[in-house]
Enzyme design. Structure first.
Site, PDB file in Angstrom:
ATOM      1  N   CYS A   1      -3.077   8.577   3.564  1.00 16.50           N
ATOM      2  CA  CYS A   1      -3.041   8.007   2.510  1.00 16.50           C
ATOM      3  C   CYS A   1      -2.973   8.376   1.346  1.00 16.50           C
ATOM      4  O   CYS A   1      -2.947   8.289   0.138  1.00 16.50           O
ATOM      5  CB  CYS A   1      -2.148   6.851   2.393  1.00 16.50           C
ATOM      6  SG  CYS A   1      -3.264   5.977   3.381  1.00 16.50           S
TER       7      CYS A   1
ATOM      8  N   GLU B   1       0.807  -0.714   0.154  1.00 21.20           N
ATOM      9  CA  GLU B   1      -0.251  -0.500  -0.121  1.00 21.20           C
ATOM     10  C   GLU B   1       1.152   1.187  -0.143  1.00 21.20           C
ATOM     11  O   GLU B   1       1.401   1.236   1.351  1.00 21.20           O
ATOM     12  CB  GLU B   1      -0.773   0.055   1.056  1.00 21.20           C
ATOM     13  CG  GLU B   1      -2.049  -0.724   1.777  1.00 21.20           C
ATOM     14  CD  GLU B   1      -2.854  -1.159   0.594  1.00 21.20           C
ATOM     15  OE1 GLU B   1      -2.911  -0.269  -0.097  1.00 21.20           O
ATOM     16  OE2 GLU B   1      -3.549  -2.495   0.251  1.00 21.20           O
TER      17      GLU B   1
HETATM   18  P1  NAP Z   1       8.050   4.768   4.482  1.00 20.44           P
HETATM   19  O1  NAP Z   1       9.638   5.959   4.645  1.00 20.44           O
HETATM   20  O2  NAP Z   1       7.902   4.459   2.992  1.00 20.44           O
HETATM   21  O3  NAP Z   1       8.534   3.941   5.638  1.00 20.44           O
HETATM   22  C1  NAP Z   1       7.257   2.864   5.744  1.00 20.44           C
HETATM   23  C2  NAP Z   1       7.861   1.545   6.664  1.00 20.44           C
HETATM   24  O4  NAP Z   1       9.273   0.875   6.421  1.00 20.44           O
HETATM   25  C3  NAP Z   1       8.405   2.011   8.065  1.00 20.44           C
HETATM   26  O5  NAP Z   1       7.566   1.363   9.352  1.00 20.44           O
HETATM   27  C4  NAP Z   1       9.770   1.755   7.982  1.00 20.44           C
HETATM   28  O6  NAP Z   1      10.745   1.858   8.824  1.00 20.44           O
HETATM   29  C5  NAP Z   1      10.223   0.908   6.733  1.00 20.44           C
HETATM   30  N1  NAP Z   1      11.335   0.858   6.357  1.00 20.44           N
HETATM   31  C6  NAP Z   1      12.067   1.610   5.829  1.00 20.44           C
HETATM   32  N2  NAP Z   1      13.124   1.451   5.615  1.00 20.44           N
HETATM   33  C7  NAP Z   1      12.885  -0.191   5.608  1.00 20.44           C
HETATM   34  C8  NAP Z   1      14.087  -1.305   5.351  1.00 20.44           C
HETATM   35  N3  NAP Z   1      14.867  -0.756   4.604  1.00 20.44           N
HETATM   36  N4  NAP Z   1      13.883  -2.879   5.083  1.00 20.44           N
HETATM   37  C9  NAP Z   1      12.341  -2.866   6.049  1.00 20.44           C
HETATM   38  N5  NAP Z   1      11.823  -1.067   7.118  1.00 20.44           N
HETATM   39  C10 NAP Z   1      12.086  -0.304   6.404  1.00 20.44           C
HETATM   40  O7  NAP Z   1       6.672   5.455   4.674  1.00 20.44           O
HETATM   41  P2  NAP Z   1       6.162   6.531   5.400  1.00 20.44           P
HETATM   42  O8  NAP Z   1       7.076   7.901   6.095  1.00 20.44           O
HETATM   43  O9  NAP Z   1       5.915   6.211   7.694  1.00 20.44           O
HETATM   44  O10 NAP Z   1       4.568   7.234   5.370  1.00 20.44           O
HETATM   45  C11 NAP Z   1       4.823   8.419   4.894  1.00 20.44           C
HETATM   46  C12 NAP Z   1       4.605   7.881   3.399  1.00 20.44           C
HETATM   47  O11 NAP Z   1       3.742   6.345   3.466  1.00 20.44           O
HETATM   48  C13 NAP Z   1       3.550   8.607   2.893  1.00 20.44           C
HETATM   49  O12 NAP Z   1       4.319   8.467   1.222  1.00 20.44           O
HETATM   50  C14 NAP Z   1       2.653   7.617   2.552  1.00 20.44           C
HETATM   51  O13 NAP Z   1       1.607   8.316   1.140  1.00 20.44           O
HETATM   52  C15 NAP Z   1       2.432   6.092   3.083  1.00 20.44           C
HETATM   53  N6  NAP Z   1       1.053   5.587   3.707  1.00 20.44           N
HETATM   54  C16 NAP Z   1       0.836   5.122   2.860  1.00 20.44           C
HETATM   55  C17 NAP Z   1      -0.802   4.383   3.075  1.00 20.44           C
HETATM   56  C18 NAP Z   1      -1.202   3.356   1.823  1.00 20.44           C
HETATM   57  O14 NAP Z   1      -2.400   3.077   2.416  1.00 20.44           O
HETATM   58  N7  NAP Z   1      -1.786   2.618   0.539  1.00 20.44           N
HETATM   59  C19 NAP Z   1      -1.056   4.673   4.154  1.00 20.44           C
HETATM   60  C20 NAP Z   1      -0.274   5.068   5.226  1.00 20.44           C
HETATM   61  C21 NAP Z   1       0.746   5.835   4.518  1.00 20.44           C
HETATM   62  P3  NAP Z   1      11.333   3.389   9.771  1.00 20.44           P
HETATM   63  O15 NAP Z   1      10.383   4.314  10.456  1.00 20.44           O
HETATM   64  O16 NAP Z   1      11.818   2.684  10.286  1.00 20.44           O
HETATM   65  O17 NAP Z   1      11.747   3.693   8.948  1.00 20.44           O
END
Ligand code: NAP
Length: 685
Positions: free
Chosen positions: A294, A255
């Site tokens: 999101c 997602e």
């Molecule tokens: P993100 O930076 O992509 O991080 C998402 C998750 O991935 C976090 O738990 C992060 O952990 C983890 N992660 C990062 N690098 C990783 C790795 N190498 N191995 C395993 N896990 C890893 O996103 P975010 O900043 O938290 O959220 C914002 C984004 O999410 C926005 O772009 C939004 O559009 C999107 N979003 C989408 C939805 C949907 O349902 N489609 C819902 C909510 C949000 P860490 O925090 O520890 O780095």
């Protein structure tokens, strides 16, 4: 500094070292640190598979559903503690309500969903499939819980909902979870997991929590696990293409961020209620959770001739939004979750400014209530205007994950559809229109590029759940840019955590496996009429063959007189040439009533409480006067019901397969009827 703990292999464990600092988003003060350093990720997954999975997969859907309900009730009772900590992320009470009570609502919804499943650990999928002329060979699809764990890697914006919307589903399916919330708001998830663990409601191993990095966990997942990811496209793509995920064909549900849009129908003028609905919906989407949803509207399409009216109205609406400390009652929009997030949003706005202009808000100044605008991660809502959405395309590609949206013009509906699709796949899109023809054209043509479409107008506005709310019974996800994943969706979601297998065999074998009677299976006859048996005593396949009844012309006349149904086919005197029939034919409903007269045994009080309805009814062959009717009556399925209150009669629903046979043994009709049957023993929810 409080170090967050990880809940793994049955204990709360601190990671090694200092960990990543986490900040109060309102004051900018450091509040926690998070680390998973030194944890044995392979061991964590193994514990989930061997301890958690073994416990959950033994439970039936109904037991798992009752467990979800108990957990939901427990968390509701503890919710004030969670609200108190949620404010630290800059969320207002209303924002936290979506996260906390929305998450708990998912547990409740999935608890109720148990009723759509059998009281077994596994279930069938779809209809039975006959594979032979003689009826001795058939198939059914079966779903069994996968033997692994659900690994949930979540985004920072919904630390509670993000965990519970996924776990509710994997637990109902019989699979445990390892949850890795995004680090910056993981302290809220940790608080909820503390409550869950303390409740003792889940079996050991059903939930493990990692606050901090996922370490090398993805090196150890297998095809029996399911990885779900919610977050940015960049991270998602990196994880989805992890060599071990590809090598082992590990199911991966993504997602990702999406450029959701809203369209103002070209039938709507400023004097119509739909105009106000449009403005209100956008304001809500831009300011709730400070735009960190999101599903939030990032692109706004309005007819070119009302564009100016739209941004003036939107500016007025946004100006009413008080920004500041979420603990202050006057505040309607809190801060972003961190300074880092604010920097990222502002950076992306700068990129959009190459092809658009700000028509509301400021990047530099902001008035806040009861807070420090510099130390806290506050920012003003920003409305951008892009006059050339076909020429300046970065607006369809760059996500500003904050209170930011871009207004763009279109002329004809075709253009609005084309622009909506330029997001290359989104979670949801809305159209505000009072014209259902226009709505149909939009929905049918835009549907390929969206996971969900809301058509908003005056008829549904009062009860509408809004553009931005994913609902547990609807799919959440979207094609292309949105990640191509699907979550929730009622029964659909549960299937992601189960393995589907086609099982072939005789109807008797398939009946035994599925615990659902299949036509042509052998029945069980022990001389006791099934209506004399209590719910626990009945077995799927219990069967009787009734006496015969001859259907007469007088019966048909009498039924016509009694029911008032004088359709020509039921009259003796009709000229039947050119009709579907040879002579006067019995009413189908009469045949079913006569069938009941043959199979019901209930002149004395007994375990059957009432007739509950009919699921399926087909009339397959005309019944003429002189036909002999016999009924094969078989217990098809048993669905337990929970006793709700003291004094209620404990009972279950029994489905019966009713085959209406004529004197040649051929089927003239078939039905599945339902009765309520008393239990000897009580099962309380
Ligand atoms: P993100 O930076 O992509 O991080 C998402 C998750 O991935 C976090 O738990 C992060 O952990 C983890 N992660 C990062 N690098 C990783 C790795 N190498 N191995 C395993 N896990 C890893 O996103 P975010 O900043 O938290 O959220 C914002 C984004 O999410 C926005 O772009 C939004 O559009 C999107 N979003 C989408 C939805 C949907 O349902 N489609 C819902 C909510 C949000 P860490 O925090 O520890 O780095």
């Amino acid at each position: 500094m409080n170090k967050l703990e990880n809940y793994i292999t049955g204990s709360w464990v601190s990671g090694d070292g200092d960990g990543q600092l986490l900040y109060n988003a309102v004051t900018g003060d450091p509040i926690f640190s998070a680390t998973t350093k030194g944890l044995d990720f392979a061991g964590i997954l193994d514990y989930g598979r061997t301890i958690g999975n073994a416990a959950l997969r033994k439970m039936t859907f109904h037991e798992r559903g009752r467990m979800l309900k108990a957990l939901a009730m427990h968390l509701m009772a503890q919710k004030e503690k969670i609200y108190a900590i949620s404010y630290l992320s800059g969320a207002t009470k209303a924002d936290s309500w979506i996260d906390i009570e929305g998450g708990i609502g998912n547990l409740f919804a999935n608890a109720s969903l148990r009723r759509k499943f059998p009281d077994l650990p596994y279930c069938t999928d779809g209809e039975p499939i006959g594979l032979s002329k003689g009826g001795t060979f058939m198939a059914h699809h079966l779903l069994v819980p996968k033997e692994g764990v659900a690994v949930h890697i979540n985004a920072y914006n919904f630390p509670v909902w993000g965990m519970l919307e996924k776990c509710a589903v994997n637990w109902l399916a019989g699979v445990p979870a390892v949850v890795k919330p995004a680090s910056i708001t993981s302290y809220i998830t940790e608080a909820v997991v503390k409550e869950i663990v303390a409740s003792g409601i889940l079996p050991e191993g059903a939930l493990q929590l990692l606050c901090g990095s996922a370490g090398d966990m993805l090196d150890h997942v297998t095809a029996q696990d399911v990885v779900t990811f919610t977050g940015s496209k960049t991270t998602g793509l990196m994880l989805k293409s992890h060599p071990n995920i590809l090598e082992q064909s590990v199911p991966f549900n993504m997602e990702a961020d999406s450029l959701n849009c809203i369209v103002l129908g070209n039938d709507v003028t400023p004097d119509m209620p739909e105009w106000d609905l449009f403005i209100k919906e956008i304001r809500k989407e831009m300011t709730v959770k400070a735009g960190q949803k999101c599903t939030a509207v990032r692109r706004i399409f309005a007819p070119a001739n009302v564009l100016e009216d739209v941004y003036i109205a939107l500016g007025k609406a946004l100006a009413q939004t008080a920004i500041g400390n979420p603990l202050n009652d006057k505040v309607r929009m809190g801060s972003l979750a961190s300074q880092g997030q604010r920097d990222e949003v502002k950076g992306n706005i700068q990129k959009l400014l190459a092809s658009s202009q700000i028509v509301y808000g400021s990047l530099d100044s902001i008035e806040v209530i009861d807070a420090d605008a510099v130390k806290g991660a506050f920012m003003s809502p920003i409305l951008l205007l892009n006059n050339d959405p076909f020429g300046n395309e970065n607006v369809h590609d760059i996500e500003c994950f904050g209170p930011v949206s871009t207004l763009m013009p279109y002329t004809k509906l075709d253009e609005a559809i084309a622009l909506a699709k330029k997001g290359k796949g989104s979670l949801c899109c809305s159209i505000v229109t009072a014209d259902d023809k226009l709505a149909t054209e939009f929905v049918v043509n835009a549907a390929t590029h969206h996971g969900r479409i809301l058509v908003l107008n005056r008829d549904c506005a009062k009860e509408s759940t809004g553009h931005g709310s994913p609902l547990p019974m609807l799919i959440h996800g979207g094609p292309g840019r949105a990640g191509g994943g699907e979550e929730m969706g009622g029964m659909r979601g549960v299937k992601h955590y189960m393995q589907r297998v086609a099982v072939q065999g005789s109807p008797t074998t398939i009946t035994a496996i599925t615990q659902s009677y299949q036509p042509n299976a052998k029945g069980k006859t022990d001389g006791v009429h099934p209506f004399r048996k209590y719910f626990e005593e009945l077995e799927v396949g219990d069967q009787i063959l009734t006496e015969k009844r001859i259907i007469t012309s007088d019966d048909i006349d009498a039924f016509a007189a009694l029911s008032g149904d004088h359709f020509y086919a039921h009259k003796k005197k009709t000229d039947f040439s050119g009709t579907m029939f040879e002579q006067q034919v019995a009413h189908g409903y009469f045949i079913l009533s006569a069938a009941a007269g043959l199979f019901v045994d209930g002149s004395e009080l007994g375990p059957v409480l009432l007739n509950y309805g009919i699921d399926e009814l087909r009339f397959t062959k005309p019944v003429y006067p002189g036909s002999e009717l016999t009924i094969r009556f078989t217990c098809k399925e048993k669905l337990p019901q929970d006793a709700k209150e003291e004094g209620h009669i404990p009972k279950g629903i029994v489905k019966w397969y009713v085959e209406m046979l004529d004197e040649t043994g051929e089927l003239s009709g078939v039905a599945t009827i339902l009765t309520m049957v008393k239990r000897r023993n009580v099962a309380r929810s």
